[in-house]
Design an enzyme around this catalytic site. Structure first.
Site, mmCIF file in Angstrom:
data_model
loop_
_atom_site.group_PDB
_atom_site.id
_atom_site.type_symbol
_atom_site.label_atom_id
_atom_site.label_comp_id
_atom_site.label_asym_id
_atom_site.label_seq_id
_atom_site.Cartn_x
_atom_site.Cartn_y
_atom_site.Cartn_z
ATOM 1 N N CYS A 163 -17.284 -19.266 -16.231
ATOM 2 C CA CYS A 163 -17.192 -20.691 -16.571
ATOM 3 C C CYS A 163 -18.126 -21.094 -17.706
ATOM 4 C CB CYS A 163 -17.520 -21.532 -15.336
ATOM 5 S SG CYS A 163 -19.211 -21.272 -14.774
ATOM 6 N N ASP A 193 -21.324 -21.508 -17.520
ATOM 7 C CA ASP A 193 -22.528 -22.175 -17.035
ATOM 8 C C ASP A 193 -23.719 -21.222 -17.039
ATOM 9 O OD1 ASP A 193 -21.247 -24.565 -16.669
ATOM 10 O OD2 ASP A 193 -20.698 -24.148 -14.601
ATOM 11 N N CYS A 242 -22.355 -26.261 -12.194
ATOM 12 C CA CYS A 242 -21.621 -27.232 -11.382
ATOM 13 C C CYS A 242 -22.423 -27.589 -10.135
ATOM 14 C CB CYS A 242 -20.278 -26.637 -10.990
ATOM 15 S SG CYS A 242 -20.466 -25.286 -9.819
ATOM 16 N N CYS A 263 -20.054 -19.240 -8.629
ATOM 17 C CA CYS A 263 -21.179 -20.177 -8.725
ATOM 18 C C CYS A 263 -22.387 -19.615 -7.962
ATOM 19 C CB CYS A 263 -20.791 -21.540 -8.179
ATOM 20 S SG CYS A 263 -19.197 -22.142 -8.774
HETATM 21 FE FE1 FES Z 1 -19.743 -22.765 -13.325
HETATM 22 FE FE2 FES Z 1 -19.791 -23.359 -10.749
HETATM 23 S S1 FES Z 1 -18.174 -23.717 -12.138
HETATM 24 S S2 FES Z 1 -21.281 -22.337 -11.909
#
Ligand code: FES
Length: 159
Positions: A36, A38, A65, A109
């Site tokens: 993602c 992140d 997230c 995540c």
């Molecule tokens: Fe990226 Fe949860 S969607 S860490």
């Protein structure tokens, strides 16, 4: 996602534990998710307890997230008192356990938290903690000599 899981995630996000940069950390690890995009950074401080080196405290910052925040919050709570070996043996699932089982789309995540922890613990001996920037500083500006701007030029339509 079940209502219970959603409520536990919400509660953890409203009152995240161990959020923020740690001064004088002994180890630091940053990881980005290929799933993602992140990122999560974890700081770890050790102490001696009963002749063993254990985790005294762990903190985190993330551009992630809500699930990543919630997992990092409960995970950093659980890590206190664990040896490096014990902490390294914990999977993302273990670290997220206080929240309950995550749905498949949210497993990465928890793996973000696991990755940052492993990164911190595996580089622990040599981590240049004193000069490490915060997660935000990592993105705050270009590093000299490390920025390349490429202007993409599309051909003008012919005719
Ligand atoms: Fe990226 Fe949860 S969607 S860490």
């Amino acid at each position: 996602m079940s209502d219970d899981l959603e409520k536990r995630i919400e509660a953890a996000v409203k009152n995240p534990q161990n959020l923020g940069e740690m001064e004088n950390a002994d180890a630091i690890g940053t990881v980005g998710s290929a799933d993602c995009g992140d990122m999560l950074r974890m700081w770890v401080k050790f102490k001696e307890e009963g002749g063993r080196k254990v985790i005294d405290r762990a903190t985190f910052q993330t551009f992630g997230c809500q699930t990543a925040i919630a997992v990092a919050s409960v995970a950093t709570e659980m890590l206190a008192g664990k040896t490096v070996g014990e902490a390294m043996s914990m999977s993302g699932e273990d670290l997220a356990a206080p929240l309950g089982a995550l749905p498949p789309v949210k497993i990465h995540c928890a793996q973000l938290v696991e990755g940052a922890l492993r990164s911190a613990l595996s580089g622990e001996a040599a981590a240049p903690v004193a000069t490490a920037p915060t997660l935000l500083q990592s993105f705050a500006g270009p590093k000299p000599g490390n920025l390349k701007i490429v202007l993409e030029q599309k051909d003008a339509p012919s005719g």
